[in-house]
Design an enzyme around this catalytic site. Structure first.
Site, mmCIF file in Angstrom:
data_model
loop_
_atom_site.group_PDB
_atom_site.id
_atom_site.type_symbol
_atom_site.label_atom_id
_atom_site.label_comp_id
_atom_site.label_asym_id
_atom_site.label_seq_id
_atom_site.Cartn_x
_atom_site.Cartn_y
_atom_site.Cartn_z
ATOM 1 C CE LYS A 22 39.365 41.718 37.767
ATOM 2 N NZ LYS A 22 40.318 41.532 38.878
ATOM 3 C CG ASN A 23 38.456 43.381 41.482
ATOM 4 O OD1 ASN A 23 38.743 42.296 40.977
ATOM 5 N ND2 ASN A 23 39.217 44.455 41.337
ATOM 6 C CB CYS A 117 52.119 40.609 41.014
ATOM 7 S SG CYS A 117 50.769 41.456 40.225
ATOM 8 N NE ARG A 122 48.543 42.917 43.667
ATOM 9 C CZ ARG A 122 47.542 42.569 42.888
ATOM 10 N NH1 ARG A 122 47.761 42.215 41.639
ATOM 11 N NH2 ARG A 122 46.303 42.547 43.341
ATOM 12 C CG ASP A 305 42.153 48.312 39.814
ATOM 13 O OD1 ASP A 305 43.380 48.116 39.854
ATOM 14 O OD2 ASP A 305 41.336 47.623 40.456
ATOM 15 N NE ARG A 397 43.869 38.089 35.594
ATOM 16 C CZ ARG A 397 44.477 39.003 36.360
ATOM 17 N NH1 ARG A 397 45.553 39.587 35.924
ATOM 18 N NH2 ARG A 397 44.024 39.295 37.542
HETATM 19 N N1 EPU Z 1 49.753 44.925 50.717
HETATM 20 C C1 EPU Z 1 50.725 44.493 51.566
HETATM 21 N N2 EPU Z 1 50.505 43.346 52.285
HETATM 22 C C2 EPU Z 1 49.339 42.649 52.180
HETATM 23 C C3 EPU Z 1 48.335 43.105 51.320
HETATM 24 C C4 EPU Z 1 48.556 44.258 50.592
HETATM 25 O O1 EPU Z 1 51.779 45.103 51.675
HETATM 26 O O2 EPU Z 1 49.200 41.614 52.854
HETATM 27 C C5 EPU Z 1 49.979 46.147 49.924
HETATM 28 C C6 EPU Z 1 50.011 45.874 48.417
HETATM 29 O O3 EPU Z 1 51.257 45.440 47.987
HETATM 30 C C7 EPU Z 1 49.605 47.227 47.855
HETATM 31 C C8 EPU Z 1 48.599 47.743 48.880
HETATM 32 O O4 EPU Z 1 48.870 47.011 50.085
HETATM 33 O O5 EPU Z 1 50.721 48.072 47.831
HETATM 34 C C9 EPU Z 1 47.151 47.592 48.517
HETATM 35 O O6 EPU Z 1 46.927 46.281 48.030
HETATM 36 P P1 EPU Z 1 45.555 45.525 48.205
HETATM 37 O O7 EPU Z 1 45.745 44.394 49.160
HETATM 38 O O8 EPU Z 1 44.463 46.495 48.505
HETATM 39 O O9 EPU Z 1 45.337 44.924 46.759
HETATM 40 P P2 EPU Z 1 44.601 43.555 46.440
HETATM 41 O O10 EPU Z 1 43.566 43.324 47.464
HETATM 42 O O11 EPU Z 1 45.605 42.499 46.183
HETATM 43 C C10 EPU Z 1 42.660 44.557 45.025
HETATM 44 C C11 EPU Z 1 42.113 44.386 43.645
HETATM 45 C C12 EPU Z 1 43.103 44.999 42.658
HETATM 46 C C13 EPU Z 1 43.254 46.493 42.996
HETATM 47 C C14 EPU Z 1 43.719 46.640 44.436
HETATM 48 C C15 EPU Z 1 43.810 48.082 44.902
HETATM 49 C C16 EPU Z 1 40.803 42.362 43.771
HETATM 50 C C17 EPU Z 1 40.660 40.942 43.414
HETATM 51 N N3 EPU Z 1 41.939 42.958 43.377
HETATM 52 O O12 EPU Z 1 43.919 43.877 45.063
HETATM 53 O O13 EPU Z 1 42.514 44.877 41.381
HETATM 54 O O14 EPU Z 1 44.185 47.076 42.144
HETATM 55 O O15 EPU Z 1 42.811 45.943 45.314
HETATM 56 O O16 EPU Z 1 42.571 48.684 44.802
HETATM 57 O O17 EPU Z 1 39.906 42.957 44.362
HETATM 58 C C18 EPU Z 1 42.498 44.615 39.036
HETATM 59 O O18 EPU Z 1 41.281 44.373 39.104
HETATM 60 O O19 EPU Z 1 43.084 44.842 37.950
HETATM 61 C C19 EPU Z 1 43.290 44.668 40.258
HETATM 62 C C20 EPU Z 1 44.617 44.525 40.266
#
Ligand code: EPU
Length: 417
Positions: A22-23, A117, A122, A305, A397
């Protein structure tokens, strides 16, 4: 609202096939915005999040053709709108990944801020900062990100904290920027590497994928491409844990061993025998599960995850362990539900102390997010009696045909209204 009913206590034996990730699929679908040509993605999993991304791209005027069951072609040559509504973004945060491509290709975008969330705050501040560094003008108004630019200009952006979708957004945007962009402290996840590979097939000039520093030389335009989506490493580990805790024997097919090295090393410590081949693995469980302490980390560390699923394994281990969640501040929502099933877990800040019990009991429980749902299914598989899991829309999802896949290897699981 649909529920899952699980009768626990049956070992899982047989062969199970992992779906496309998915990701990996979601950012590559968003990347189709960057080109006027056909982008074909094969082995797209049939999931609610994928359908949400299809709805979003469709609402922008992108032509989407289903070639066969899991193959789709996207063509964004006649895009009509550069808008991602609150309705869609609140359903799926990954929608934010249309921001970078829209801005790079069309010079404007209006994308809703995702909002709260279940697993933590996030924010998307780093996506915004990174795009500003490339010269985008960004304003937040009425809950929306309003972004515009003449043309993005290459620059260096250092992520203060690693972000997966943040890296995806800046990477996609930089492919069409003028000059060179460096992304430092970039995410190294296999899903980001594959996104970069797709972009390179489309004619982008990206180096350093899978490393801390990604360098992108901007090009004028991108062509068409076709790619097969990598196997879902989170589903792979979830199914492996299902096999271990039910003391089953499984062959798990369509995996990429390189993407799961650290988790396999860790899980091996529980006593199960795991043999890895080129694209499958074989599991022989042992009667005894040893506890495994760990902390979550960005790739190649233990993914957040799989934290909830590994916690279930530890609830029935012979001893105590500590689990530290370092990525999301609120990702212990499954703990209360697991406790209702008899687990012995104590939370101390971002650490969970799990003391193994001899068995879990069934209960009516509620899924709070995608991976928490997976954990509750795992708990249901080993609990005495009938477990009913409410709010399984979270599960849909991210796990394709989960009850069918589990039933095929001996689980007693069904869906009710
Ligand atoms: N963060 C910030 N500011 C930002 C972006 C991120 O503070 O602008 C923080 C987040 O709050 C978190 C950390 O940085 O504490 C890492 O977050 P990240 O941005 O890496 O998460 P994401 O990109 O929103 C993706 C996956 C998630 C997975 C995380 C961590 C996708 C679509 N989602 O989320 O997947 O948990 O990376 O590996 O790729 C899932 O599939 O169940 C899922 C939640």
């Amino acid at each position: 609202m649909k529920k899952l009913v699980i009768n626990g206590g049956y070992p899982l034996n047989g062969c199970i096939r992992i779906s496309g990730s998915k990701n990996a699929a979601l950012p590559m679908m968003a990347a189709s915005i960057l080109s006027d040509c056909d982008i074909t993605l094969n082995r797209i999993p049939n999931l609610a999040d994928v359908r949400t991304m299809i709805a979003l791209l469709d609402s922008m005027g992108i032509k989407i053709e289903k070639n066969h069951k899991s193959s789709f072609t996207f063509n964004a040559s006649e895009i009509e709108s550069k808008f991602a509504s609150y309705e869609l973004v609140k359903t799926m945060r990954a929608s934010i990944m249309v921001l970078g491509p829209l801005l790079a290709k069309h010079g404007e975008a209006k994308v809703s801020l995702p909002g709260g969330c279940a697993i933590g705050a996030r924010p998307v501040d780093l996506h915004i900062q990174g795009l500003e560094k490339l010269g985008a003008m960004i304003e937040i108004k009425d809950g929306y990100i309003l972004a515009s630019t003449e043309r993005l200009i290459g620059s260096t952006y250092t992520f203060p904290k690693k972000s997966v979708t943040g890296t995806a957004n800046i990477l996609m945007a930089a492919t069409l920027a003028e000059g060179e962009t460096k992304i430092l402290n970039a995410a190294c996840e296999p899903e980001i590497v594959q996104l970069g590979e797709l972009l390179n097939f489309m004619g982008a000039k990206i180096e350093g994928l899978g490393e801390d520093c990604i360098i992108i030389e901007g090009v004028e335009n991108l062509e068409g491409a076709e790619i097969e989506i990598i196997p879902d490493r989170i589903e792979t580990i979830t199914m492996l844990i299902a096999g271990i805790i039910t003391q089953g024997e499984l062959k798990i097919e369509n995996i990429n061993p390189l993407h799961i090295q650290k988790p396999i090393e860790l899980i091996g410590q529980c006593g199960a025998k795991i043999e890895i081949s080129e694209d499958y693995l074989c599991l022989k469980s042992s009667n005894e599960i040893l506890p495994i302490s760990f902390e979550t980390n960005p790739y190649p560390g233990i993914p957040t995850d799989i934290q909830a699923q590994l916690m279930v394994l530890n609830t029935v281990a012979q001893g105590d362990c500590e689990i530290k969640e370092t990525i999301f501040e609120n990702r212990f929502m499954h703990v209360l539900e697991l406790k209702r099933m008899g687990a012995n877990i104590e939370i101390d800040g971002n650490t969970a102390i799990v003391r193994g019990v001899s068995r879990l009991n069934s209960a009516q429980v509620m899924a709070t997010d995608l991976r928490a749902s997976a954990a509750l299914i795992l708990a249901g598989l080993i609990a005495d009696g009938e477990t009913i899991i409410d709010r399984i829309y979270h599960l849909d999802r991210g796990y394709e045909r989960v009850e069918e896949k589990l039933s095929n290897i001996g689980a007693k699981v069904s869906r009710i209204d």
